[in-house]
Write a protein that holds these residues in place. Structure first.
Motif, mmCIF file in Angstrom:
data_model
loop_
_atom_site.group_PDB
_atom_site.id
_atom_site.type_symbol
_atom_site.label_atom_id
_atom_site.label_comp_id
_atom_site.label_asym_id
_atom_site.label_seq_id
_atom_site.Cartn_x
_atom_site.Cartn_y
_atom_site.Cartn_z
ATOM 1 N N TYR A 12 0.847 -1.185 0.000
ATOM 2 C CA TYR A 12 0.000 0.000 0.000
ATOM 3 C C TYR A 12 0.887 1.241 0.000
ATOM 4 C CZ TYR A 12 -3.982 -2.952 1.316
ATOM 5 O OH TYR A 12 -4.974 -3.905 1.336
ATOM 6 N N SER A 13 0.671 2.115 -0.968
ATOM 7 C CA SER A 13 1.446 3.346 -1.037
ATOM 8 C C SER A 13 1.058 4.294 0.080
ATOM 9 C CB SER A 13 1.222 4.036 -2.384
ATOM 10 O OG SER A 13 1.831 5.312 -2.416
ATOM 11 N N THR A 14 2.041 5.031 0.597
ATOM 12 C CA THR A 14 1.772 6.032 1.631
ATOM 13 C C THR A 14 1.557 7.423 1.037
ATOM 14 O OG1 THR A 14 4.133 6.461 1.901
ATOM 15 C CG2 THR A 14 3.155 4.773 3.326
ATOM 16 N N SER A 15 1.794 7.576 -0.270
ATOM 17 C CA SER A 15 1.714 8.911 -0.872
ATOM 18 C C SER A 15 0.873 8.959 -2.148
ATOM 19 C CB SER A 15 3.125 9.419 -1.198
ATOM 20 O OG SER A 15 3.778 8.538 -2.093
ATOM 21 N N ARG A 16 0.461 7.805 -2.658
ATOM 22 C CA ARG A 16 -0.303 7.785 -3.901
ATOM 23 C C ARG A 16 -1.662 8.448 -3.711
ATOM 24 N NH1 ARG A 16 -3.593 4.134 -6.880
ATOM 25 N NH2 ARG A 16 -3.765 2.758 -5.060
ATOM 26 N N ILE A 17 -2.207 8.982 -4.800
ATOM 27 C CA ILE A 17 -3.549 9.565 -4.797
ATOM 28 C C ILE A 17 -4.441 8.634 -5.614
ATOM 29 C CG2 ILE A 17 -4.934 11.597 -5.372
ATOM 30 C CD1 ILE A 17 -2.363 13.251 -5.260
ATOM 31 N N PRO A 18 -5.042 7.631 -4.971
ATOM 32 C CA PRO A 18 -5.800 6.625 -5.726
ATOM 33 C C PRO A 18 -7.122 7.131 -6.275
ATOM 34 C CG PRO A 18 -5.963 6.209 -3.379
ATOM 35 C CD PRO A 18 -4.973 7.320 -3.541
ATOM 36 N N ALA A 19 -7.678 8.190 -5.685
ATOM 37 C CA ALA A 19 -8.961 8.719 -6.152
ATOM 38 C C ALA A 19 -9.119 10.133 -5.627
ATOM 39 C CB ALA A 19 -10.112 7.838 -5.651
ATOM 40 N N GLY A 20 -10.069 10.857 -6.205
ATOM 41 C CA GLY A 20 -10.366 12.184 -5.681
ATOM 42 C C GLY A 20 -9.548 13.292 -6.300
ATOM 43 N N PRO A 21 -9.376 14.411 -5.579
ATOM 44 C CA PRO A 21 -8.666 15.584 -6.096
ATOM 45 C C PRO A 21 -7.234 15.249 -6.517
ATOM 46 C CG PRO A 21 -9.804 16.086 -4.042
ATOM 47 C CD PRO A 21 -9.863 14.609 -4.203
ATOM 48 N N ALA A 22 -6.766 15.954 -7.535
ATOM 49 C CA ALA A 22 -5.444 15.649 -8.084
ATOM 50 C C ALA A 22 -4.307 16.357 -7.358
ATOM 51 C CB ALA A 22 -5.407 16.020 -9.569
ATOM 52 N N ASP A 23 -4.603 17.443 -6.653
ATOM 53 C CA ASP A 23 -3.537 18.179 -5.972
ATOM 54 C C ASP A 23 -4.086 18.870 -4.734
ATOM 55 O OD1 ASP A 23 -4.842 20.543 -6.868
ATOM 56 O OD2 ASP A 23 -3.655 20.541 -8.710
ATOM 57 N N LYS A 24 -3.193 19.535 -4.006
ATOM 58 C CA LYS A 24 -3.561 20.141 -2.727
ATOM 59 C C LYS A 24 -4.642 21.203 -2.879
ATOM 60 C CE LYS A 24 -1.545 22.398 1.346
ATOM 61 N NZ LYS A 24 -0.267 22.841 1.985
ATOM 62 N N ALA A 25 -4.499 22.077 -3.882
ATOM 63 C CA ALA A 25 -5.484 23.147 -4.070
ATOM 64 C C ALA A 25 -6.871 22.571 -4.319
ATOM 65 C CB ALA A 25 -5.059 24.058 -5.218
ATOM 66 N N ALA A 26 -6.919 21.549 -5.171
ATOM 67 C CA ALA A 26 -8.207 20.910 -5.464
ATOM 68 C C ALA A 26 -8.751 20.189 -4.237
ATOM 69 C CB ALA A 26 -8.054 19.944 -6.636
ATOM 70 N N GLY A 27 -7.841 19.635 -3.435
ATOM 71 C CA GLY A 27 -8.261 18.927 -2.221
ATOM 72 C C GLY A 27 -8.878 19.858 -1.203
ATOM 73 N N ILE A 28 -8.271 21.027 -1.014
ATOM 74 C CA ILE A 28 -8.800 22.006 -0.063
ATOM 75 C C ILE A 28 -10.163 22.513 -0.529
ATOM 76 C CG2 ILE A 28 -8.434 24.299 0.907
ATOM 77 C CD1 ILE A 28 -5.430 23.692 0.856
ATOM 78 N N GLU A 29 -10.294 22.744 -1.837
ATOM 79 C CA GLU A 29 -11.580 23.194 -2.386
ATOM 80 C C GLU A 29 -12.645 22.122 -2.201
ATOM 81 O OE1 GLU A 29 -13.526 24.811 -6.604
ATOM 82 O OE2 GLU A 29 -11.389 24.323 -6.458
ATOM 83 N N ALA A 30 -12.259 20.863 -2.432
ATOM 84 C CA ALA A 30 -13.209 19.761 -2.281
ATOM 85 C C ALA A 30 -13.657 19.622 -0.831
ATOM 86 C CB ALA A 30 -12.583 18.455 -2.768
ATOM 87 N N MET A 31 -12.735 19.843 0.109
ATOM 88 C CA MET A 31 -13.080 19.762 1.528
ATOM 89 C C MET A 31 -14.151 20.792 1.891
ATOM 90 S SD MET A 31 -11.530 17.598 3.705
ATOM 91 C CE MET A 31 -11.225 18.473 5.247
ATOM 92 N N SER A 32 -13.994 21.999 1.378
ATOM 93 C CA SER A 32 -14.974 23.042 1.682
ATOM 94 C C SER A 32 -16.330 22.686 1.100
ATOM 95 C CB SER A 32 -14.498 24.399 1.142
ATOM 96 O OG SER A 32 -14.409 24.380 -0.279
ATOM 97 N N GLY A 33 -16.323 21.952 -0.001
ATOM 98 C CA GLY A 33 -17.578 21.535 -0.604
ATOM 99 C C GLY A 33 -18.280 20.445 0.180
ATOM 100 N N LEU A 34 -17.522 19.658 0.931
ATOM 101 C CA LEU A 34 -18.101 18.578 1.719
ATOM 102 C C LEU A 34 -18.745 19.087 3.008
ATOM 103 C CD1 LEU A 34 -15.255 15.888 1.511
ATOM 104 C CD2 LEU A 34 -17.434 15.854 0.291
ATOM 105 N N ALA A 35 -18.268 20.218 3.503
ATOM 106 C CA ALA A 35 -18.671 20.714 4.820
ATOM 107 C C ALA A 35 -20.184 20.860 4.997
ATOM 108 C CB ALA A 35 -17.955 22.020 5.129
ATOM 109 N N PRO A 36 -20.904 21.527 4.071
ATOM 110 C CA PRO A 36 -22.350 21.711 4.292
ATOM 111 C C PRO A 36 -23.107 20.391 4.379
ATOM 112 C CG PRO A 36 -21.545 23.210 2.597
ATOM 113 C CD PRO A 36 -20.448 22.225 2.846
#
Length: 270
Positions: A12-36
């Motif tokens: 199991y990779s410790t750093s791979r991105i198997p699904a979801g946002p492709a980078d940090k900026a997209a990840g932070i944006e996606a997190m804000s979308g999950l909040a509501p």
């Protein structure tokens, strides 16, 4: 992904991105979308409990030091209303706790109906540290896996949705995070010189985790391995896991047991 048998953490990779946002900026944006959506489902879960719904959710976080258990609590649980969360960080057992069976202190910290519980470490310490440090006889250690499985099955039968997450961190990333703590005086309080010696036991801990994940992964309480080298991805992955489980629960607001029209009429009359 849920862990099955057998378990080989090196696969199991410790750093791979198997699904979801492709980078940090997209990840932070996606997190804000999950909040509501997460906040709405949490409110519905609590509201349902006022009408007798016994369901609740328990997030169990396990991982090596610096893997991000505290960071997950800060960034992921921060998306919820803290009034509906019950957070417990399990340290080394106290003298009182050692005088009881190892699940005693866990039982006392469980979420009540309508709550979301978060365990920073858990009952698994009693088959992880206990195994690596040889704190209990081997025969007793072997019995604990069965006790844990029966315990978690009983929780599921009582309405607890269990989400168990292993934060999979690399040996190199842990060193970098420990160095960051040393280099920043404001983080010295988080550093323990004993962590340096503990790193020598890394292979033994990896093996202990593999055994725990293999022996204690059931349909009602599977393990999820989350790559933890990227903090932003860790946060997104766990938030998504919680959203999926809360959506599956689909708690509903209870119907009022009063005449809405009559109450409205009385209010307007006053």
């Amino acid at each position: 992904m849920p862990v099955g048998e057998p378990v080989d953490l090196s696969s199991y990779s410790t750093s791979r991105i198997p699904a979801g946002p492709a980078d940090k900026a997209a990840g932070i944006e996606a997190m804000s979308g999950l909040a509501p959506r997460l906040a709405e489902l949490q409110e519905r879960l609590y509201a349902a409990s006022t009408a007798g719904d016994r369901r609740r959710l328990l997030l169990i976080l396990q991982g090596m030091d610096t893997s991000g258990k505290g960071g997950t609590v800060k960034h992921v649980i921060g998306l919820f209303n803290p009034a509906g969360c019950r957070v417990r960080a399990f340290k080394a057992p106290t003298a009182q706790e050692r005088s009881h069976p190892f699940l005693w202190r866990i039982n006392r910290a469980l979420p009540v109906p309508g709550e979301i519980g978060i365990f920073d470490r858990s009952h698994y310490e009693d088959v992880l540290v206990a195994r690596v440090r040889e704190l209990v006889p081997h025969r007793d250690l072997g019995r604990r896996y069965g006790q844990i499985n029966r315990f978690e099955e009983s929780l599921a039968d009582d309405g607890v949705t269990i989400v168990k997450v292993f934060l999979h961190l690399s040996y190199e990333e842990q060193r970098d995070r420990l160095l960051e703590r040393l280099d920043n005086p404001e983080k010295h309080w988080k550093f323990d010189p004993g962590d340096i010696e503990e790193r020598k036991l890394w292979p033994a801990y990896q093996q202990a985790y593999e055994i725990a994940l293999e022996r204690c992964s059931a349909d009602e309480a599977p393990w999820y391995v989350v790559p933890a080298d990227r903090k932003w991805y860790r946060n997104w992955a766990i938030s998504t896991l919680l959203l999926e489980h809360l959506q599956a629960l689909d708690p509903q607001y209870p119907e009022g047991d009063f005449d809405v029209a009559e109450c409205r009429k009385r209010l307007l009359a006053g």
